[in-house]
Design a protein around this motif. Structure first.
Motif, PDB file in Angstrom:
ATOM      1  N   ALA A 119      37.809  27.582  75.884  1.00  0.00           N
ATOM      2  CA  ALA A 119      37.193  28.014  74.641  1.00  0.00           C
ATOM      3  C   ALA A 119      35.741  27.579  74.554  1.00  0.00           C
ATOM      4  O   ALA A 119      34.992  28.100  73.743  1.00  0.00           O
ATOM      5  N   LEU A 120      35.339  26.635  75.385  1.00  0.00           N
ATOM      6  CA  LEU A 120      33.977  26.131  75.366  1.00  0.00           C
ATOM      7  C   LEU A 120      33.087  26.987  76.267  1.00  0.00           C
ATOM      8  O   LEU A 120      33.526  27.446  77.323  1.00  0.00           O
ATOM      9  N   PRO A 121      31.826  27.188  75.884  1.00  0.00           N
ATOM     10  CA  PRO A 121      30.935  28.024  76.696  1.00  0.00           C
ATOM     11  C   PRO A 121      30.580  27.408  78.033  1.00  0.00           C
ATOM     12  O   PRO A 121      30.128  28.104  78.938  1.00  0.00           O
ATOM     13  N   ALA A 157      33.596  19.664  77.563  1.00  0.00           N
ATOM     14  CA  ALA A 157      34.905  19.141  77.181  1.00  0.00           C
ATOM     15  C   ALA A 157      34.887  17.624  77.010  1.00  0.00           C
ATOM     16  O   ALA A 157      35.489  17.086  76.067  1.00  0.00           O
ATOM     17  N   ALA A 158      34.207  16.914  77.902  1.00  0.00           N
ATOM     18  CA  ALA A 158      34.172  15.449  77.813  1.00  0.00           C
ATOM     19  C   ALA A 158      33.469  15.016  76.538  1.00  0.00           C
ATOM     20  O   ALA A 158      33.923  14.094  75.840  1.00  0.00           O
ATOM     21  N   GLY A 159      32.348  15.665  76.214  1.00  0.00           N
ATOM     22  CA  GLY A 159      31.634  15.324  74.990  1.00  0.00           C
ATOM     23  C   GLY A 159      32.455  15.643  73.756  1.00  0.00           C
ATOM     24  O   GLY A 159      32.466  14.870  72.789  1.00  0.00           O
ATOM     25  N   ARG A 169      38.827  12.466  60.379  1.00  0.00           N
ATOM     26  CA  ARG A 169      37.849  13.151  59.525  1.00  0.00           C
ATOM     27  C   ARG A 169      37.732  14.630  59.897  1.00  0.00           C
ATOM     28  O   ARG A 169      37.703  15.493  59.035  1.00  0.00           O
ATOM     29  N   TYR A 170      37.644  14.904  61.207  1.00  0.00           N
ATOM     30  CA  TYR A 170      37.543  16.285  61.680  1.00  0.00           C
ATOM     31  C   TYR A 170      38.652  16.548  62.690  1.00  0.00           C
ATOM     32  O   TYR A 170      38.984  15.674  63.505  1.00  0.00           O
ATOM     33  N   SER A 171      39.163  17.772  62.675  1.00  0.00           N
ATOM     34  CA  SER A 171      40.160  18.141  63.680  1.00  0.00           C
ATOM     35  C   SER A 171      39.481  18.345  65.030  1.00  0.00           C
ATOM     36  O   SER A 171      38.269  18.558  65.106  1.00  0.00           O
ATOM     37  N   VAL A 172      40.269  18.291  66.090  1.00  0.00           N
ATOM     38  CA  VAL A 172      39.745  18.543  67.433  1.00  0.00           C
ATOM     39  C   VAL A 172      39.129  19.937  67.502  1.00  0.00           C
ATOM     40  O   VAL A 172      38.068  20.148  68.105  1.00  0.00           O
ATOM     41  N   GLU A 173      39.787  20.902  66.847  1.00  0.00           N
ATOM     42  CA  GLU A 173      39.292  22.276  66.871  1.00  0.00           C
ATOM     43  C   GLU A 173      37.922  22.388  66.192  1.00  0.00           C
ATOM     44  O   GLU A 173      37.045  23.120  66.651  1.00  0.00           O
ATOM     45  N   THR A 174      37.730  21.647  65.098  1.00  0.00           N
ATOM     46  CA  THR A 174      36.439  21.674  64.403  1.00  0.00           C
ATOM     47  C   THR A 174      35.339  21.108  65.284  1.00  0.00           C
ATOM     48  O   THR A 174      34.233  21.659  65.370  1.00  0.00           O
ATOM     49  N   VAL A 175      35.649  20.011  65.969  1.00  0.00           N
ATOM     50  CA  VAL A 175      34.664  19.390  66.853  1.00  0.00           C
ATOM     51  C   VAL A 175      34.317  20.334  67.999  1.00  0.00           C
ATOM     52  O   VAL A 175      33.144  20.495  68.354  1.00  0.00           O
ATOM     53  N   GLN A 176      35.325  20.970  68.583  1.00  0.00           N
ATOM     54  CA  GLN A 176      35.072  21.900  69.677  1.00  0.00           C
ATOM     55  C   GLN A 176      34.208  23.075  69.223  1.00  0.00           C
ATOM     56  O   GLN A 176      33.287  23.497  69.931  1.00  0.00           O
ATOM     57  N   ARG A 177      34.500  23.602  68.032  1.00  0.00           N
ATOM     58  CA  ARG A 177      33.709  24.724  67.525  1.00  0.00           C
ATOM     59  C   ARG A 177      32.256  24.303  67.319  1.00  0.00           C
ATOM     60  O   ARG A 177      31.327  25.042  67.681  1.00  0.00           O
ATOM     61  N   LEU A 178      32.048  23.108  66.783  1.00  0.00           N
ATOM     62  CA  LEU A 178      30.686  22.667  66.483  1.00  0.00           C
ATOM     63  C   LEU A 178      29.902  22.359  67.756  1.00  0.00           C
ATOM     64  O   LEU A 178      28.719  22.683  67.853  1.00  0.00           O
ATOM     65  N   ILE A 179      30.543  21.742  68.749  1.00  0.00           N
ATOM     66  CA  ILE A 179      29.810  21.438  69.983  1.00  0.00           C
ATOM     67  C   ILE A 179      29.508  22.735  70.741  1.00  0.00           C
ATOM     68  O   ILE A 179      28.446  22.858  71.369  1.00  0.00           O
ATOM     69  N   ALA A 180      30.396  23.717  70.652  1.00  0.00           N
ATOM     70  CA  ALA A 180      30.120  25.014  71.274  1.00  0.00           C
ATOM     71  C   ALA A 180      28.932  25.689  70.593  1.00  0.00           C
ATOM     72  O   ALA A 180      28.035  26.223  71.254  1.00  0.00           O
ATOM     73  N   ASP A 181      28.897  25.630  69.267  1.00  0.00           N
ATOM     74  CA  ASP A 181      27.780  26.219  68.529  1.00  0.00           C
ATOM     75  C   ASP A 181      26.485  25.472  68.808  1.00  0.00           C
ATOM     76  O   ASP A 181      25.414  26.082  68.915  1.00  0.00           O
ATOM     77  N   SER A 182      26.579  24.146  68.953  1.00  0.00           N
ATOM     78  CA  SER A 182      25.398  23.324  69.231  1.00  0.00           C
ATOM     79  C   SER A 182      24.860  23.571  70.636  1.00  0.00           C
ATOM     80  O   SER A 182      23.712  23.238  70.922  1.00  0.00           O
ATOM     81  N   TYR A 183      25.673  24.128  71.488  1.00  0.00           N
ATOM     82  CA  TYR A 183      25.234  24.536  72.825  1.00  0.00           C
ATOM     83  C   TYR A 183      24.684  25.958  72.813  1.00  0.00           C
ATOM     84  O   TYR A 183      23.623  26.241  73.377  1.00  0.00           O
ATOM     85  N   GLU A 184      25.391  26.852  72.157  1.00  0.00           N
ATOM     86  CA  GLU A 184      25.053  28.275  72.228  1.00  0.00           C
ATOM     87  C   GLU A 184      23.753  28.602  71.499  1.00  0.00           C
ATOM     88  O   GLU A 184      22.979  29.446  71.958  1.00  0.00           O
ATOM     89  N   GLN A 185      23.491  27.948  70.370  1.00  0.00           N
ATOM     90  CA  GLN A 185      22.261  28.256  69.627  1.00  0.00           C
ATOM     91  C   GLN A 185      21.007  27.956  70.458  1.00  0.00           C
ATOM     92  O   GLN A 185      20.156  28.835  70.636  1.00  0.00           O
ATOM     93  N   PRO A 186      20.852  26.729  70.998  1.00  0.00           N
ATOM     94  CA  PRO A 186      19.672  26.476  71.831  1.00  0.00           C
ATOM     95  C   PRO A 186      19.691  27.262  73.139  1.00  0.00           C
ATOM     96  O   PRO A 186      18.639  27.664  73.644  1.00  0.00           O
TER      97      PRO A 186
END
Length: 212
Positions: A8-10, A15-17, A28-45
């Protein structure tokens, strides 16, 4: 984390991060939320980056900043705490990068300085890097970052530089606008003068912060 989560990650190296951030924010955050945010933090830049060498590392840092931001917004700095100062310009390739670096250099651990752009470009202006290097400040592994609601909400002070009404306004925050010229495409002598003008404004800002 399952193999399907990895897919699911780009970039599989994220995955390690994602696992580190999920552990840090467990409860505080689900694993899925963290994965979505780190993917977005990669894809935008990644959509604008000219150099991708450090994108995985930087995506984790950007995601960590975004995940930490709501907690700070809910519990703003107490008297004597570290204020968060966010610098915003259009491309996050010049003025805002210089201002954040200068503030971090001058204030050390007393302030948390960050920067973002409303329309981030692909890379930091090389004359900006040179001008800061000449001042003894290294821009290590930095890249233009997009402005996100989380980052704005977490900031105690938001300083804009030419992005106009593109910056979201959050009630209760302190806002400043610094009319500093854009260094994009300018010769190094002009960029040095912009750096020095920003440094003078940083001096004035530090005088208004708690503990100074």
């Amino acid at each position: 984390m399952t193999a399907s989560s990895h897919r699911a990650l780009p970039d599989g190296r994220l995955a390690a991060g994602a696992a580190r951030l999920a552990m840090r924010h467990r409860g505080r955050y689900s694993v899925e939320t963290v994965q979505r945010l780190i993917a977005d933090s990669y894809e935008q830049p990644a959509a604008h980056a000219h150099v991708r060498t450090h994108l995985v590392v930087l995506a984790e840092r950007f995601a960590a900043e975004r995940l930490d931001a709501p907690a700070h917004a809910e519990n703003p700095a107490e008297p004597g705490g570290r204020p968060r100062v966010l610098f915003v310009c259009s491309h996050n390739a010049g003025r805002s990068q210089m201002a954040a670096a200068l503030l971090a250099h001058r204030a050390g651990d007393a302030v948390i300085a960050s920067s973002a752009g409303t329309h981030p470009s692909g890379t930091v202006d090389p004359h900006v890097v040179q001008a800061l290097t000449e001042a003894g400040i290294a821009l290590d592994e930095v890249y233009p970052k997009p402005l996100s609601d989380e980052i704005v909400q977490a900031a105690d002070i938001v300083i804009t530089m030419g992005c106009g009404d593109a910056c979201p306004v959050v009630p209760g925050h302190r806002y400043l606008d610094w009319p500093v010229p854009d260094p994009e495409g300018a010769p190094i002598a002009v960029v040095r003068s912009i750096r020095d003008a920003l440094d003078a404004r940083i001096t004035e800002l530090l005088d208004t912060l708690p503990g100074n």
